[in-house]
Motif scaffolding. Structure first.
Motif, PDB file in Angstrom:
ATOM      1  N   ARG A 170       3.095   7.463   2.114  1.00 35.13           N
ATOM      2  CA  ARG A 170       2.667   7.105   0.764  1.00 35.13           C
ATOM      3  C   ARG A 170       1.327   6.371   0.795  1.00 35.13           C
ATOM      4  NH1 ARG A 170       8.403   6.760  -2.191  1.00 35.13           N
ATOM      5  NH2 ARG A 170       7.129   6.207  -3.966  1.00 35.13           N
ATOM      6  N   ASP A 208       1.548   3.179  -2.576  1.00 36.31           N
ATOM      7  CA  ASP A 208       2.672   2.622  -3.329  1.00 36.31           C
ATOM      8  C   ASP A 208       3.855   2.396  -2.382  1.00 36.31           C
ATOM      9  OD1 ASP A 208       3.433   5.211  -2.845  1.00 36.31           O
ATOM     10  OD2 ASP A 208       4.069   5.654  -4.907  1.00 36.31           O
ATOM     11  N   ALA A 209       3.539   2.118  -1.131  1.00 35.56           N
ATOM     12  CA  ALA A 209       4.561   1.892  -0.110  1.00 35.56           C
ATOM     13  C   ALA A 209       5.035   0.439  -0.145  1.00 35.56           C
ATOM     14  CB  ALA A 209       4.001   2.233   1.259  1.00 35.56           C
ATOM     15  N   ARG A 210       6.155   0.214   0.531  1.00 30.65           N
ATOM     16  CA  ARG A 210       6.665  -1.153   0.692  1.00 30.65           C
ATOM     17  C   ARG A 210       6.632  -1.592   2.146  1.00 30.65           C
ATOM     18  NH1 ARG A 210      12.357  -1.655  -2.108  1.00 30.65           N
ATOM     19  NH2 ARG A 210      12.063  -3.796  -1.353  1.00 30.65           N
ATOM     20  N   TYR A 211       6.437  -0.623   3.045  1.00 31.82           N
ATOM     21  CA  TYR A 211       6.398  -0.930   4.472  1.00 31.82           C
ATOM     22  C   TYR A 211       5.375  -0.034   5.170  1.00 31.82           C
ATOM     23  CZ  TYR A 211      11.012  -2.688   3.134  1.00 31.82           C
ATOM     24  OH  TYR A 211      12.043  -3.319   2.489  1.00 31.82           O
ATOM     25  N   ILE A 233      12.474   5.623   2.339  1.00 26.94           N
ATOM     26  CA  ILE A 233      12.023   4.243   2.524  1.00 26.94           C
ATOM     27  C   ILE A 233      10.538   4.249   2.188  1.00 26.94           C
ATOM     28  CG2 ILE A 233      11.770   2.344   4.169  1.00 26.94           C
ATOM     29  CD1 ILE A 233      13.875   3.900   5.907  1.00 26.94           C
ATOM     30  N   PRO A 234      10.131   3.774   1.015  1.00 29.33           N
ATOM     31  CA  PRO A 234       8.718   3.883   0.607  1.00 29.33           C
ATOM     32  C   PRO A 234       7.797   3.283   1.674  1.00 29.33           C
ATOM     33  CG  PRO A 234      10.069   3.021  -1.181  1.00 29.33           C
ATOM     34  CD  PRO A 234      10.928   3.018   0.041  1.00 29.33           C
ATOM     35  N   SER A 235       7.154   4.142   2.444  1.00 28.42           N
ATOM     36  CA  SER A 235       6.446   3.635   3.617  1.00 28.42           C
ATOM     37  C   SER A 235       5.264   4.516   4.001  1.00 28.42           C
ATOM     38  CB  SER A 235       7.413   3.542   4.814  1.00 28.42           C
ATOM     39  OG  SER A 235       8.011   4.796   5.073  1.00 28.42           O
ATOM     40  N   PHE A 259      -3.512  -4.109   2.361  1.00 23.83           N
ATOM     41  CA  PHE A 259      -2.156  -4.256   1.796  1.00 23.83           C
ATOM     42  C   PHE A 259      -1.438  -5.403   2.507  1.00 23.83           C
ATOM     43  CE2 PHE A 259      -3.087   0.435   2.179  1.00 23.83           C
ATOM     44  CZ  PHE A 259      -3.534   0.609   0.867  1.00 23.83           C
ATOM     45  N   GLU A 261       0.624  -7.494   1.642  1.00 26.01           N
ATOM     46  CA  GLU A 261       2.036  -7.724   1.289  1.00 26.01           C
ATOM     47  C   GLU A 261       2.973  -6.782   2.021  1.00 26.01           C
ATOM     48  OE1 GLU A 261       0.606  -4.387  -1.263  1.00 26.01           O
ATOM     49  OE2 GLU A 261      -0.226  -6.255  -0.475  1.00 26.01           O
ATOM     50  N   LEU A 262       2.449  -5.763   2.698  1.00 22.28           N
ATOM     51  CA  LEU A 262       3.302  -4.785   3.374  1.00 22.28           C
ATOM     52  C   LEU A 262       3.576  -5.216   4.814  1.00 22.28           C
ATOM     53  CD1 LEU A 262       1.786  -1.328   2.266  1.00 22.28           C
ATOM     54  CD2 LEU A 262       3.444  -2.786   1.100  1.00 22.28           C
TER      55      LEU A 262
END
Length: 382
Positions: A170, A208-211, A233-235, A259, A261-262
């Protein structure tokens, strides 16, 4: 030009600098010219001599740990200790000459406004100076000698990184003036990471990932991309296909800045080599001590870990090799590892075993995504 020479003279007289600058070509050329002028001045003095090359010592004994001003993440750097290379010592004579040969080649590259890979540089030197260059390793070490002498990055010398890295998931990438690339639509092979650090530095990135998941092995990376784990897993998935190359490290560092925050989670084999790969991304490396801080980022250890051995059959464990024990000893000597890492290393060496990520396939070929999700939910990474 006069200002550049003054700047370079100040540089050569200041022995406190122990990091590599990113410099424009005119400044690098000026530093090379000053090095040559200093050499000729001593050679033509009333008491002529062959001057020594003062190189920043890149040995383990000269490594230190520093923390960034805006982060608690430590990195490896080199202290102010110098070693010398001399033409008068038989064992060092060829190495001494190789430094001047590589500097000459870099000067020509910069004058022509070109960039070359280390491999291209090796073949050029092999053809023009076969008596001094017989292997890629000699060229690689000499490049680091030049970096240690001039204290400018290899990229500033006109040397591009040869990249093996791939990225998928992502993440949207856009080079200036070109169409945007969707790294989630590049197939199982992922998007190849360029070796041009200037290009990587100018990339516009959106995600738009989280990891960010750092994967040691190419085959595991492909499996995760084929399973489109980055949608479950949004990554963002990234791999250097083994030991990290500079371009992959640079891009990961850039993503960590873009990023912040990731969390960056590393999936590596449970053996000293896997941990060494993780630590290179996390802390930098001794060999790259002059530039390590430009590439290090806060990587967390997702797995494999000692508590994951219960997920795989005993038959899949293999004995540690002598090389594994050497790597473990080297890692311990860094004096930088968290206690939890040392405990994992102790468990590896005491058990005499190693486990590879593929052993998780015992639980099914689609198990990797579930494994990663479970580890994230437990927040069981360090």
């Amino acid at each position: 030009m006069e200002d550049l020479c003054k700047s370079s003279l100040t540089f050569f007289s200041d022995q406190q600098l122990c990091y590599a600058d990113v410099l424009p070509p005119p400044e690098v050329r000026a530093r090379i010219e000053i090095a040559v002028l200093n050499f000729l001045r001593i050679l033509n003095s009333p008491e002529p001599a062959i001057s020594l090359l003062p190189l920043i010592n890149r040995r383990m004994s000269n490594s230190r740990v520093s923390r960034g001003l805006l982060t608690d993440v430590p990195w490896i750097f080199l202290s102010h200790s110098f070693c010398t290379s001399s033409l008068m010592k038989a064992t060092a004579a060829k190495a001494f000459i190789r430094v001047w040969k590589v500097m000459e080649m870099c000067f020509q590259i910069l004058v022509e406004g070109k960039r070359v890979t280390q491999r291209e540089l090796f073949y050029k030197l092999l053809c023009t100076s076969p008596n001094y260059f017989s292997s890629q390793l000699q060229v690689n070490r000499t490049i680091q000698d030049v970096v240690a002498l001039l204290r400018c990055s290899r990229f500033s010398l006109g040397i591009m990184a040869s990249s093996r890295g791939l990225v998928a998931g992502r993440l949207l990438l856009q080079e200036p003036g070109k169409e945007e690339i969707d790294c989630g639509a590049t197939g199982s092979s992922g998007h190849a990471i360029s070796g041009d650090l200037s290009l990587l530095g100018n990339l516009v990135m959106r995600a738009d990932a989280r990891y960010i998941i750092l994967v040691e092995k190419h085959a595991i990376f492909q499996r995760l991309v084929e399973d489109r784990v980055f949608n479950q897993i949004p990554s963002i998935l990234i791999t250097a296909r083994g030991y990290p190359d500079i371009a992959t490290r640079f891009l990961l560092h850039r993503m960590s800045r873009n990023f912040p925050e990731l969390p960056i989670l590393a999936l590596v084999d449970w053996n000293p080599a896997g941990l060494a790969i993780l630590c290179t991304f996390k802390f930098g490396s001794i060999g790259m001590g002059l530039e390590a801080y430009r590439y290090a980022c806060n990587v967390k250890w997702l797995g494999l870990r000692g508590d994951d051995l219960e997920l795989i059959p005993q038959e899949s464990l293999t004995p540690l090799k002598p090389k594994d024990l050497q790597i473990a000893k080297s890692l311990i000597s860094l004096e930088i590892l968290p206690e939890s890492y040392l405990q994992e290393l102790a468990l590896m060496t005491q058990s005499g075993c190693r486990a590879e990520i593929e052993a998780l396939y015992f639980n099914g070929y689609d198990y990797l995504g579930k494994y990663i999700a479970t580890k994230i939910v437990r927040a069981n990474y360090i």
